[in-house]
Structure formats: structure tokens, C-alpha cells
Design a protein around this motif. Structure first.
Motif, PDB file in Angstrom:
ATOM      1  N   ASN A 266      17.264  -7.353  -8.858  1.00  0.00           N
ATOM      2  CA  ASN A 266      16.065  -6.641  -9.280  1.00  0.00           C
ATOM      3  C   ASN A 266      14.833  -7.489  -9.004  1.00  0.00           C
ATOM      4  O   ASN A 266      14.878  -8.707  -9.068  1.00  0.00           O
ATOM      5  N   PHE A 267      13.723  -6.817  -8.736  1.00  0.00           N
ATOM      6  CA  PHE A 267      12.449  -7.523  -8.542  1.00  0.00           C
ATOM      7  C   PHE A 267      11.309  -6.548  -8.790  1.00  0.00           C
ATOM      8  O   PHE A 267      11.520  -5.342  -8.959  1.00  0.00           O
ATOM      9  N   LYS A 268      10.089  -7.107  -8.819  1.00  0.00           N
ATOM     10  CA  LYS A 268       8.900  -6.310  -9.097  1.00  0.00           C
ATOM     11  C   LYS A 268       8.009  -6.207  -7.860  1.00  0.00           C
ATOM     12  O   LYS A 268       7.961  -7.118  -7.037  1.00  0.00           O
ATOM     13  N   LEU A 269       7.300  -5.077  -7.782  1.00  0.00           N
ATOM     14  CA  LEU A 269       6.311  -4.856  -6.724  1.00  0.00           C
ATOM     15  C   LEU A 269       4.995  -4.428  -7.370  1.00  0.00           C
ATOM     16  O   LEU A 269       4.991  -3.816  -8.441  1.00  0.00           O
ATOM     17  N   LEU A 270       3.900  -4.761  -6.708  1.00  0.00           N
ATOM     18  CA  LEU A 270       2.579  -4.345  -7.185  1.00  0.00           C
ATOM     19  C   LEU A 270       1.939  -3.435  -6.155  1.00  0.00           C
ATOM     20  O   LEU A 270       1.767  -3.813  -4.992  1.00  0.00           O
ATOM     21  N   LYS A 271       1.602  -2.206  -6.565  1.00  0.00           N
ATOM     22  CA  LYS A 271       0.935  -1.230  -5.686  1.00  0.00           C
ATOM     23  C   LYS A 271      -0.568  -1.451  -5.808  1.00  0.00           C
ATOM     24  O   LYS A 271      -1.134  -1.401  -6.892  1.00  0.00           O
ATOM     25  N   LYS A 272      -1.217  -1.723  -4.667  1.00  0.00           N
ATOM     26  CA  LYS A 272      -2.670  -1.962  -4.706  1.00  0.00           C
ATOM     27  C   LYS A 272      -3.434  -0.738  -4.234  1.00  0.00           C
ATOM     28  O   LYS A 272      -2.869   0.191  -3.698  1.00  0.00           O
TER      29      LYS A 272
ATOM     30  N   VAL B 127      13.501   2.696  -7.295  1.00  0.00           N
ATOM     31  CA  VAL B 127      12.180   2.181  -7.650  1.00  0.00           C
ATOM     32  C   VAL B 127      11.723   2.927  -8.898  1.00  0.00           C
ATOM     33  O   VAL B 127      11.739   4.154  -8.939  1.00  0.00           O
ATOM     34  N   LEU B 128      11.330   2.167  -9.927  1.00  0.00           N
ATOM     35  CA  LEU B 128      10.907   2.741 -11.195  1.00  0.00           C
ATOM     36  C   LEU B 128       9.480   2.310 -11.504  1.00  0.00           C
ATOM     37  O   LEU B 128       9.066   1.207 -11.149  1.00  0.00           O
ATOM     38  N   ASP B 129       8.728   3.197 -12.187  1.00  0.00           N
ATOM     39  CA  ASP B 129       7.392   2.819 -12.619  1.00  0.00           C
ATOM     40  C   ASP B 129       7.476   2.018 -13.914  1.00  0.00           C
ATOM     41  O   ASP B 129       8.571   1.734 -14.423  1.00  0.00           O
ATOM     42  N   ALA B 130       6.318   1.646 -14.451  1.00  0.00           N
ATOM     43  CA  ALA B 130       6.277   0.789 -15.637  1.00  0.00           C
ATOM     44  C   ALA B 130       6.890   1.455 -16.857  1.00  0.00           C
ATOM     45  O   ALA B 130       7.271   0.778 -17.818  1.00  0.00           O
ATOM     46  N   MET B 131       7.000   2.794 -16.861  1.00  0.00           N
ATOM     47  CA  MET B 131       7.586   3.520 -17.981  1.00  0.00           C
ATOM     48  C   MET B 131       9.087   3.747 -17.802  1.00  0.00           C
ATOM     49  O   MET B 131       9.727   4.378 -18.629  1.00  0.00           O
ATOM     50  N   GLY B 132       9.655   3.258 -16.712  1.00  0.00           N
ATOM     51  CA  GLY B 132      11.075   3.409 -16.468  1.00  0.00           C
ATOM     52  C   GLY B 132      11.460   4.677 -15.733  1.00  0.00           C
ATOM     53  O   GLY B 132      12.639   4.964 -15.559  1.00  0.00           O
ATOM     54  N   LYS B 133      10.462   5.449 -15.269  1.00  0.00           N
ATOM     55  CA  LYS B 133      10.739   6.684 -14.528  1.00  0.00           C
ATOM     56  C   LYS B 133      11.063   6.367 -13.075  1.00  0.00           C
ATOM     57  O   LYS B 133      10.350   5.604 -12.422  1.00  0.00           O
ATOM     58  N   VAL B 134      12.146   6.941 -12.574  1.00  0.00           N
ATOM     59  CA  VAL B 134      12.555   6.720 -11.192  1.00  0.00           C
ATOM     60  C   VAL B 134      11.615   7.490 -10.251  1.00  0.00           C
ATOM     61  O   VAL B 134      11.461   8.708 -10.379  1.00  0.00           O
ATOM     62  N   VAL B 135      10.973   6.772  -9.341  1.00  0.00           N
ATOM     63  CA  VAL B 135      10.051   7.401  -8.391  1.00  0.00           C
ATOM     64  C   VAL B 135      10.611   7.390  -6.969  1.00  0.00           C
ATOM     65  O   VAL B 135      10.029   8.013  -6.075  1.00  0.00           O
ATOM     66  N   TYR B 136      11.729   6.687  -6.773  1.00  0.00           N
ATOM     67  CA  TYR B 136      12.301   6.617  -5.424  1.00  0.00           C
ATOM     68  C   TYR B 136      13.760   6.195  -5.562  1.00  0.00           C
ATOM     69  O   TYR B 136      14.096   5.309  -6.354  1.00  0.00           O
ATOM     70  N   THR B 137      14.639   6.825  -4.807  1.00  0.00           N
ATOM     71  CA  THR B 137      16.042   6.421  -4.767  1.00  0.00           C
ATOM     72  C   THR B 137      16.609   6.731  -3.388  1.00  0.00           C
ATOM     73  O   THR B 137      16.290   7.777  -2.797  1.00  0.00           O
TER      74      THR B 137
ATOM     75  N   ILE C 113      11.276   0.867   2.718  1.00  0.00           N
ATOM     76  CA  ILE C 113      11.064   1.759   1.579  1.00  0.00           C
ATOM     77  C   ILE C 113       9.692   2.387   1.752  1.00  0.00           C
ATOM     78  O   ILE C 113       8.681   1.675   1.768  1.00  0.00           O
ATOM     79  N   THR C 114       9.643   3.705   1.909  1.00  0.00           N
ATOM     80  CA  THR C 114       8.373   4.410   2.073  1.00  0.00           C
ATOM     81  C   THR C 114       8.035   5.121   0.774  1.00  0.00           C
ATOM     82  O   THR C 114       8.695   6.084   0.381  1.00  0.00           O
ATOM     83  N   LEU C 115       6.990   4.631   0.092  1.00  0.00           N
ATOM     84  CA  LEU C 115       6.619   5.176  -1.209  1.00  0.00           C
ATOM     85  C   LEU C 115       5.405   6.084  -1.155  1.00  0.00           C
ATOM     86  O   LEU C 115       5.142   6.838  -2.078  1.00  0.00           O
TER      87      LEU C 115
ATOM     88  N   GLU D 294       0.827  -1.210   0.000  1.00  0.00           N
ATOM     89  CA  GLU D 294       0.000   0.000   0.000  1.00  0.00           C
ATOM     90  C   GLU D 294       0.859   1.258   0.000  1.00  0.00           C
ATOM     91  O   GLU D 294       0.667   2.141  -0.834  1.00  0.00           O
ATOM     92  N   SER D 295       1.812   1.354   0.932  1.00  0.00           N
ATOM     93  CA  SER D 295       2.653   2.547   0.964  1.00  0.00           C
ATOM     94  C   SER D 295       4.086   2.250   1.399  1.00  0.00           C
ATOM     95  O   SER D 295       4.993   2.990   1.046  1.00  0.00           O
ATOM     96  N   GLU D 296       4.307   1.152   2.139  1.00  0.00           N
ATOM     97  CA  GLU D 296       5.642   0.823   2.619  1.00  0.00           C
ATOM     98  C   GLU D 296       6.012  -0.609   2.253  1.00  0.00           C
ATOM     99  O   GLU D 296       5.155  -1.485   2.198  1.00  0.00           O
ATOM    100  N   VAL D 297       7.306  -0.815   2.011  1.00  0.00           N
ATOM    101  CA  VAL D 297       7.838  -2.144   1.714  1.00  0.00           C
ATOM    102  C   VAL D 297       9.034  -2.388   2.632  1.00  0.00           C
ATOM    103  O   VAL D 297       9.892  -1.513   2.792  1.00  0.00           O
ATOM    104  N   SER D 298       9.086  -3.559   3.240  1.00  0.00           N
ATOM    105  CA  SER D 298      10.211  -3.941   4.091  1.00  0.00           C
ATOM    106  C   SER D 298      11.217  -4.744   3.285  1.00  0.00           C
ATOM    107  O   SER D 298      10.844  -5.647   2.529  1.00  0.00           O
ATOM    108  N   LEU D 299      12.501  -4.414   3.440  1.00  0.00           N
ATOM    109  CA  LEU D 299      13.591  -5.151   2.796  1.00  0.00           C
ATOM    110  C   LEU D 299      14.353  -5.903   3.880  1.00  0.00           C
ATOM    111  O   LEU D 299      14.950  -5.302   4.767  1.00  0.00           O
TER     112      LEU D 299
END
Length: 373
Positions: free
Chosen positions: A367-373, A320-330, A344-346, A301-306
Motif C-alpha cells: 500500500n502507498f499514498k498518492l497526492l492529486k494536484k 485506489v481509495l479516496d481519503a474517506m475510504g471510497k473506492v474510485v478505481y479498481t 493507472i489512469t484516474l 495530475e491524471s495518470e500514475v505509472s507503476l
């Protein structure tokens, strides 16, 4: 609410019977009278109590008595408890997996107080798939009966699952029928069955396979020396861009001057120009230290634990990049040797969808994928 009263003598010469409610066993004046017709040799009479009946105006116990048209009692007073409020039918739909993937079965189960209280016929439960077609919401009945529904997504169109549970007419719930629903789910793109990178002398052989493909033009093979900045090596066209059959591919990196660690990934390109990155593989041409990590929850939803297990201390670079390759978090994290946990707080404002996470530490990438619900 409908009541059914069974007894002998209801139809024996009686033109009609009356169901009367009294405030006590000894009361002589009825609180209300409900007329019911008796015909033939019927032993069962029915009466419907409406919401505005004096019986349901407040919580109490009333006494029901059946009388004939000559004011003769046909039954003894029977206590009947009236609730002041209807029952709230709590419940939910749960799924067998937190992620939805094309071609992979997923199970949904509905739980409800209505079911737990045996207040419904399981065979009447209805299951629906809800999708958007343009601006219109389309609800499709896909199954009748059962507390579980199984499906296998074939496209990446977002959808919701609904289950309609209808209580029996003899019980009162705040909602009847009660509809339970899931949040909107988006099937993740088809996962590569495998992707490997193996050193062969000065070259590197890349091999991968797909389980199914839809509108695929092929795969751009990319390489990086730091695990973050990638460049194009070559392109491998699809064998069949629309198929549910397994497809296998190979590519050999024959570039000269390889050193240190090289990172390889695939960029799958759709016919409409859309694309998706697949997991990164590292090939070492020298000594490197490694690490492993787990990310949860997924979907988030908003946070991911590593959860990170490192062979030695270092700095973990995360993008963290969106589906278009834009960096949304670093961000860069200082990591100690052994097991550590980072966040990781998004944020809630991040749009729903698939996001790609790149991590690099001490020359090793993951690398891995995440799904924002």
C-alpha cells in the motif's frame, strides 16, 4: 522609464536644460522635447519618458541631445534604441520536493529573466504564503530578500507560495512587479516513522512510532487474509494526541488459527472522526512469492505509472481509495516475471487531495499514498 544623463557644465549658468530626441544625428528639428531643471552644481539630470511619448510609438533608434535654454548644445547626439514591445519576464518557482509533509522542511527557489538580466535588486524580492480563511484569500509576507525561501509546514492546510520580483525603474517589462506562484499544495499527513510486523511463534508483534501528532485519538489495528478486505483486531489509544515529540506504540496479535499470509495496517483516527490508513505489512505463515513496485509522478495530475518487479508471473490487483475510504478505481493487470510497467489512469476530474493505493499479487500486498494536484 527614467533616464539619467551625466555631464559637465549642465549647471554652469544654465537656468534649465532640455533633453531632446531626434530621428537622426543630423536632424535639426527635435522629435520631442522633455524639460528638466538643473540646480546647483549638479552633474546629473533626469528625464521621464512616458508611454505615450513619440519616442516609444514604434521600434527605432533615436538620438538624444542635451541643450540649454539658449539652444546651445551641451552634448553630442547619443543613439538610444527604443523597443516596440516590453520584455516578457519568464520565470517560475521550483521546490526541493514534489511532496509537502508536516514537520519536514521544503525549499522554494524563484527564477526569472528579471533576475538573470540583473534588472532587479535581489534584496527587494518578496515571498508570500497564500491561504484561504473561509471565503477570503489571505496573503502573508514571510520574507524579504533572496531567491530562495525555506519553510516547515506545521498543519495540513492547503497553501500557495508567491514571489514578487520588482524590476529596476530603468527597464521595461510587460509586468512590473512580476508575481510568480506555485500551484496549491496540501501538506501530507505526518508519516509514521516506522511500522513493523514480526512473527513471534504463533503471534505477531506490531510496533510503530510517530514523529508528531495532532488531534489524534489513537490507532485501529486491522488485519486481512488477502491484502484487500481488512477487519478490526483492536485499538491502541494515543499517548498524547497533540505533540511534536516522538511516540512509540506496540500491539500483539494473539488470534488462533493463523495461516498463509496475514496483512496488517493501521487506521489513525482523529478527534473529529477523520482517519488515515498507514502502510501495510505482511507476515507469512507459509511460502509466498513477493514483488516490489514504484509509483510516479507523485503528486500526479491524471495518470500514475507503476514500475513493477515480480519474482514470478501473476495478476496484480489495484484499488485506489479516496481519503474517506471510497473506492474510485479498481483494475487487475496481468504481470510477467521481471520488470514491467503499468498505467493507472484516474482522469482530470478527480478532486485534489490524498488517495490510498492498495496492490496485491500472489498473496503479497503493498500500500502507498498518492497526492492529486
Amino acid at each position: 522609464m527614467t533616464l539619467s544623463i551625466t555631464g559637465d557644465g549642465f549647471a554652469n549658468g544654465n537656468k534649465h536644460t532640455q533633453l531632446e530626441a531626434y530621428t537622426s544625428e543630423t536632424a535639426t528639428t527635435p522629435l520631442t522635447t522633455i524639460f528638466t531643471q538643473s540646480t546647483g552644481n549638479a552633474r546629473v539630470i533626469t528625464a521621464t519618458i512616458l508611454e505615450d511619448s513619440p519616442i516609444v510609438e514604434e521600434a527605432r533608434t533615436v538620438y538624444l541631445r542635451v541643450r540649454n535654454n539658449k539652444s546651445k548644445d551641451l552634448s553630442s547626439p547619443v543613439p538610444f534604441r527604443v523597443r516596440d514591445t516590453a520584455i516578457v519576464p519568464n520565470g517560475e518557482i521550483t521546490s526541493s520536493s514534489n511532496t509537502v509533509e508536516i514537520g519536514k522542511p521544503i525549499f522554494f527557489t524563484v527564477t526569472s529573466d528579471i533576475i538573470n538580466n540583473n534588472d532587479t535588486d535581489i534584496s527587494t524580492i518578496e515571498w508570500y504564503i497564500v491561504k484561504m480563511e473561509g471565503t477570503n484569500e489571505v496573503r502573508e509576507l514571510v520574507q524579504t530578500g533572496g531567491t530562495e525561501y525555506r519553510m516547515t509546514p506545521t498543519t495540513n492546510d492547503p497553501f500557495e507560495i508567491e514571489s514578487k520580483v520588482t524590476p529596476n525603474s530603468s527597464v521595461c517589462y510587460t509586468e512590473s512587479p512580476k508575481v510568480y506562484s506555485t500551484h496549491q499544495m496540501t501538506p501530507m499527513p505526518v508519516e509514521i516513522i516506522y511500522f513493523s510486523a514480526a512473527k513471534q511463534g504463533k503471534d505477531v508483534l506490531l510496533a510503530w512510532a510517530t514523529a508528531m501528532e495532532k488531534d489524534n485519538t489513537g490507532f485501529e489495528v486491522q488485519v486481512s487474509e488477502d491484502g484487500l478486505s481488512f477487519r478490526r483486531l483492536g485499538f491502541v489509544g494515543t499517548q498524547n494526541g497533540n505533540t511534536v515529540l516522538r511516540q512509540e506504540y506496540r500491539y500483539t496479535d494473539r488470534e488462533n488459527g493463523k495461516h498463509g499470509t496475514r496483512y496488517y495496517r493501521l487506521k489513525q483516527v482523529d478527534t473529529d472522526g477523520g482517519f488515515e490508513y498507514f502502510t501495510t505489512k505482511a507476515v507469512s505463515f507459509g511460502q509466498v512469492s513477493g514483488y516490489s513496485l514504484k509509483a510516479y509522478p507523485n503528486p500526479f495530475e491524471s495518470e500514475v505509472s507503476l514500475e513493477l518487479q515480480a519474482d514470478q508471473p501473476g495478476r496484480l490487483n489495484v484499488q485506489v481509495l479516496d481519503a474517506m475510504g471510497k473506492v474510485v478505481y479498481t483494475k487487475q493487470y496481468a504481470v510477467e516475471q521481471g520488470l514491467s510497467l503499468e498505467q493507472i489512469t484516474l482522469g482530470q476530474s478527480l478532486p485534489k487531495g490524498i488517495y490510498f493505493v492498495r496492490t496485491e499479487m500472489n498473496g503479497t500486498a503493498s500500500n502507498f499514498k498518492l497526492l492529486k494536484k
